[in-house]
Design a protein around this motif. Structure first.
Motif, mmCIF file in Angstrom:
data_model
loop_
_atom_site.group_PDB
_atom_site.id
_atom_site.type_symbol
_atom_site.label_atom_id
_atom_site.label_comp_id
_atom_site.label_asym_id
_atom_site.label_seq_id
_atom_site.Cartn_x
_atom_site.Cartn_y
_atom_site.Cartn_z
ATOM 1 N N LEU A 1 -3.640 13.155 1.011
ATOM 2 C CA LEU A 1 -3.148 11.817 1.437
ATOM 3 C C LEU A 1 -1.976 11.699 2.545
ATOM 4 C CD1 LEU A 1 -2.476 10.543 -2.332
ATOM 5 C CD2 LEU A 1 -4.304 9.951 -0.644
ATOM 6 N N ALA A 2 -1.575 12.934 3.287
ATOM 7 C CA ALA A 2 -0.720 12.783 4.093
ATOM 8 C C ALA A 2 -1.025 11.997 5.422
ATOM 9 C CB ALA A 2 -0.371 14.316 4.653
ATOM 10 N N PRO A 3 -2.405 12.128 5.751
ATOM 11 C CA PRO A 3 -2.837 11.322 6.944
ATOM 12 C C PRO A 3 -2.542 9.728 6.622
ATOM 13 C CG PRO A 3 -4.381 12.925 6.644
ATOM 14 C CD PRO A 3 -3.542 13.053 5.675
ATOM 15 N N LEU A 4 -3.012 9.418 5.478
ATOM 16 C CA LEU A 4 -2.758 8.004 5.316
ATOM 17 C C LEU A 4 -1.133 7.622 5.111
ATOM 18 C CD1 LEU A 4 -3.545 5.193 4.337
ATOM 19 C CD2 LEU A 4 -3.603 6.041 1.916
ATOM 20 N N TRP A 5 -0.568 8.282 4.522
ATOM 21 C CA TRP A 5 1.051 8.207 4.570
ATOM 22 C C TRP A 5 1.593 8.252 5.630
ATOM 23 C CZ3 TRP A 5 4.103 6.178 1.401
ATOM 24 C CH2 TRP A 5 5.586 6.559 1.521
ATOM 25 N N GLN A 6 1.283 9.111 6.701
ATOM 26 C CA GLN A 6 1.982 9.063 7.991
ATOM 27 C C GLN A 6 1.384 7.691 8.692
ATOM 28 O OE1 GLN A 6 3.865 11.277 9.021
ATOM 29 N NE2 GLN A 6 4.310 10.688 10.931
ATOM 30 N N THR A 7 0.157 7.244 8.693
ATOM 31 C CA THR A 7 -0.112 5.957 9.443
ATOM 32 C C THR A 7 0.501 4.919 8.617
ATOM 33 O OG1 THR A 7 -2.326 6.867 9.598
ATOM 34 C CG2 THR A 7 -2.172 4.462 9.515
ATOM 35 N N LEU A 8 0.757 4.618 7.534
ATOM 36 C CA LEU A 8 1.472 3.923 6.796
ATOM 37 C C LEU A 8 2.852 3.699 7.651
ATOM 38 C CD1 LEU A 8 0.185 3.905 3.271
ATOM 39 C CD2 LEU A 8 -0.408 2.089 4.807
ATOM 40 N N LYS A 9 3.537 4.838 7.569
ATOM 41 C CA LYS A 9 5.149 4.923 7.928
ATOM 42 C C LYS A 9 5.011 4.479 9.332
ATOM 43 C CE LYS A 9 6.847 8.915 7.516
ATOM 44 N NZ LYS A 9 7.255 10.199 7.420
ATOM 45 N N GLN A 10 3.924 4.586 10.318
ATOM 46 C CA GLN A 10 3.889 4.300 11.762
ATOM 47 C C GLN A 10 3.667 2.886 11.735
ATOM 48 O OE1 GLN A 10 0.904 7.072 13.020
ATOM 49 N NE2 GLN A 10 1.962 8.665 13.589
ATOM 50 N N HIS A 11 2.844 2.305 10.982
ATOM 51 C CA HIS A 11 2.721 0.855 10.579
ATOM 52 C C HIS A 11 3.925 0.151 10.647
ATOM 53 C CE1 HIS A 11 -2.031 0.761 10.297
ATOM 54 N NE2 HIS A 11 -1.749 1.262 11.275
ATOM 55 N N PRO B 1 -2.968 3.018 -10.316
ATOM 56 C CA PRO B 1 -4.264 3.726 -10.000
ATOM 57 C C PRO B 1 -4.242 5.083 -10.685
ATOM 58 C CG PRO B 1 -2.781 3.231 -8.102
ATOM 59 C CD PRO B 1 -2.147 2.884 -9.272
ATOM 60 N N ILE B 2 -5.613 5.587 -11.285
ATOM 61 C CA ILE B 2 -5.713 6.620 -11.772
ATOM 62 C C ILE B 2 -6.153 7.732 -11.005
ATOM 63 C CG2 ILE B 2 -6.057 5.613 -14.062
ATOM 64 C CD1 ILE B 2 -8.775 6.596 -13.765
ATOM 65 N N THR C 1 -1.982 -7.778 -4.193
ATOM 66 C CA THR C 1 -1.888 -6.429 -4.494
ATOM 67 C C THR C 1 -3.265 -5.646 -4.393
ATOM 68 O OG1 THR C 1 -2.205 -7.027 -6.938
ATOM 69 C CG2 THR C 1 -0.002 -7.105 -6.035
ATOM 70 N N LEU C 2 -3.314 -4.200 -4.688
ATOM 71 C CA LEU C 2 -4.602 -3.422 -4.659
ATOM 72 C C LEU C 2 -5.253 -3.851 -6.001
ATOM 73 C CD1 LEU C 2 -3.192 -0.406 -3.049
ATOM 74 C CD2 LEU C 2 -4.752 -1.707 -1.895
ATOM 75 N N SER C 3 -4.385 -4.067 -7.204
ATOM 76 C CA SER C 3 -5.141 -4.029 -8.345
ATOM 77 C C SER C 3 -6.063 -5.323 -8.385
ATOM 78 C CB SER C 3 -4.056 -3.574 -9.512
ATOM 79 O OG SER C 3 -3.103 -4.779 -9.409
ATOM 80 N N GLU C 4 -5.224 -6.466 -7.664
ATOM 81 C CA GLU C 4 -5.893 -7.761 -7.747
ATOM 82 C C GLU C 4 -7.294 -7.709 -7.035
ATOM 83 O OE1 GLU C 4 -5.070 -12.325 -6.194
ATOM 84 O OE2 GLU C 4 -3.143 -10.618 -5.807
ATOM 85 N N VAL D 1 0.869 -1.203 -0.194
ATOM 86 C CA VAL D 1 0.005 -0.229 -0.045
ATOM 87 C C VAL D 1 0.967 1.334 0.201
ATOM 88 C CG1 VAL D 1 -1.715 1.527 1.179
ATOM 89 C CG2 VAL D 1 -1.773 -1.313 1.115
ATOM 90 N N ALA D 2 1.919 1.349 0.778
ATOM 91 C CA ALA D 2 2.728 2.382 0.805
ATOM 92 C C ALA D 2 3.463 2.719 -0.489
ATOM 93 C CB ALA D 2 4.031 2.160 2.159
ATOM 94 N N ARG D 3 4.038 1.495 -1.242
ATOM 95 C CA ARG D 3 4.642 1.731 -2.431
ATOM 96 C C ARG D 3 3.353 2.334 -3.457
ATOM 97 N NH1 ARG D 3 5.729 -3.269 -3.607
ATOM 98 N NH2 ARG D 3 7.209 -3.237 -1.886
ATOM 99 N N ALA D 4 2.242 1.835 -3.340
ATOM 100 C CA ALA D 4 1.176 2.459 -4.312
ATOM 101 C C ALA D 4 1.087 3.868 -3.978
ATOM 102 C CB ALA D 4 -0.016 1.654 -4.513
ATOM 103 N N VAL D 5 1.013 4.098 -2.815
ATOM 104 C CA VAL D 5 0.409 5.623 -2.088
ATOM 105 C C VAL D 5 1.839 6.617 -2.777
ATOM 106 C CG1 VAL D 5 0.120 7.186 -0.298
ATOM 107 C CG2 VAL D 5 -0.777 5.196 -0.372
ATOM 108 N N SER D 6 3.310 6.134 -2.397
ATOM 109 C CA SER D 6 4.323 6.860 -2.797
ATOM 110 C C SER D 6 4.283 7.213 -4.400
ATOM 111 C CB SER D 6 5.528 6.064 -2.433
ATOM 112 O OG SER D 6 6.695 6.857 -2.617
#
Length: 176
Positions: A25-35, A112-113, A86-89, A7-12
């Motif tokens: 997207l910053a809140p999601l990115w921050q959460t992924l880093k913490q996870h 993702p578009i 994967t997310l696409s799958e 997920v982090a790779r897709a968001v990045s």
């Protein structure tokens, strides 16, 4: 379950392609880093909810939507569950489950578009929801929906303006 790193790779990658959306997207990115750092979730049900969503467009540039009682039609979304790498799958599996057969992605549309941020549904509490959306093409005649199913085709121009702009930019010609 789809790994945090996936997920982090897709968001990045998405934020590099669409830097103007980094703030949303910053809140999601921050959460992924913490996870990733903790190796687990310590947020006690407050993490953003990530869903996978196929944007299924047919030869007439209509989008597959789901009707819902009194609420307006919505794009199909599925929470991330076990069994997908994967997310696409996950998005493509949802499209198949809805009755979409013989779908394909156009060259250049493998990623993702759109990462659509919104408030989560009421039952999920005061959380953020991020729908990771993939463009999928098909022919309407190849789709098989159960009688009374909520699936409906809606012209792309009548869907969310930003989504219509994004999807339209990737669709060069009609499907024959």
């Amino acid at each position: 379950m789809i790994e945090t790193a996936v997920v982090a790779r897709a968001v990045s990658e998405y934020m590099h392609r669409c830097p103007g959306e980094s703030l949303a997207l910053a809140p999601l990115w921050q959460t992924l880093k913490q996870h990733a750092k903790a190796g687990t979730c310590n947020h006690r049900g407050t993490c953003p909810i990530v869903t996978a969503s196929p944007i299924v467009v047919n030869e007439s540039h209509e989008v597959l939507m789901l009707r819902g009682g009194r609420s307006p039609a919505r794009l199909p979304e599925a929470r991330l569950t076990d069994g997908f790498a994967t997310l696409s799958e996950a998005a493509f599996n949802l499209a198949r489950a809805l009755g979409v057969e013989r779908m394909w992605t156009q060259p250049g549309c493998e990623d993702p578009i759109q990462l659509d941020t919104a408030r989560a549904d009421v039952q999920d509490g005061d959380r953020m929801r991020v729908a990771v959306r993939y463009l999928v093409r098909t022919q309407a005649a190849l789709c098989h929906f159960a009688p009374g199913a909520p699936q409906v085709w809606i012209p792309l121009a009548q869907v969310d303006i930003e989504l219509a702009r994004r999807a339209g930019a990737f669709m060069v010609e009609k499907v024959s």
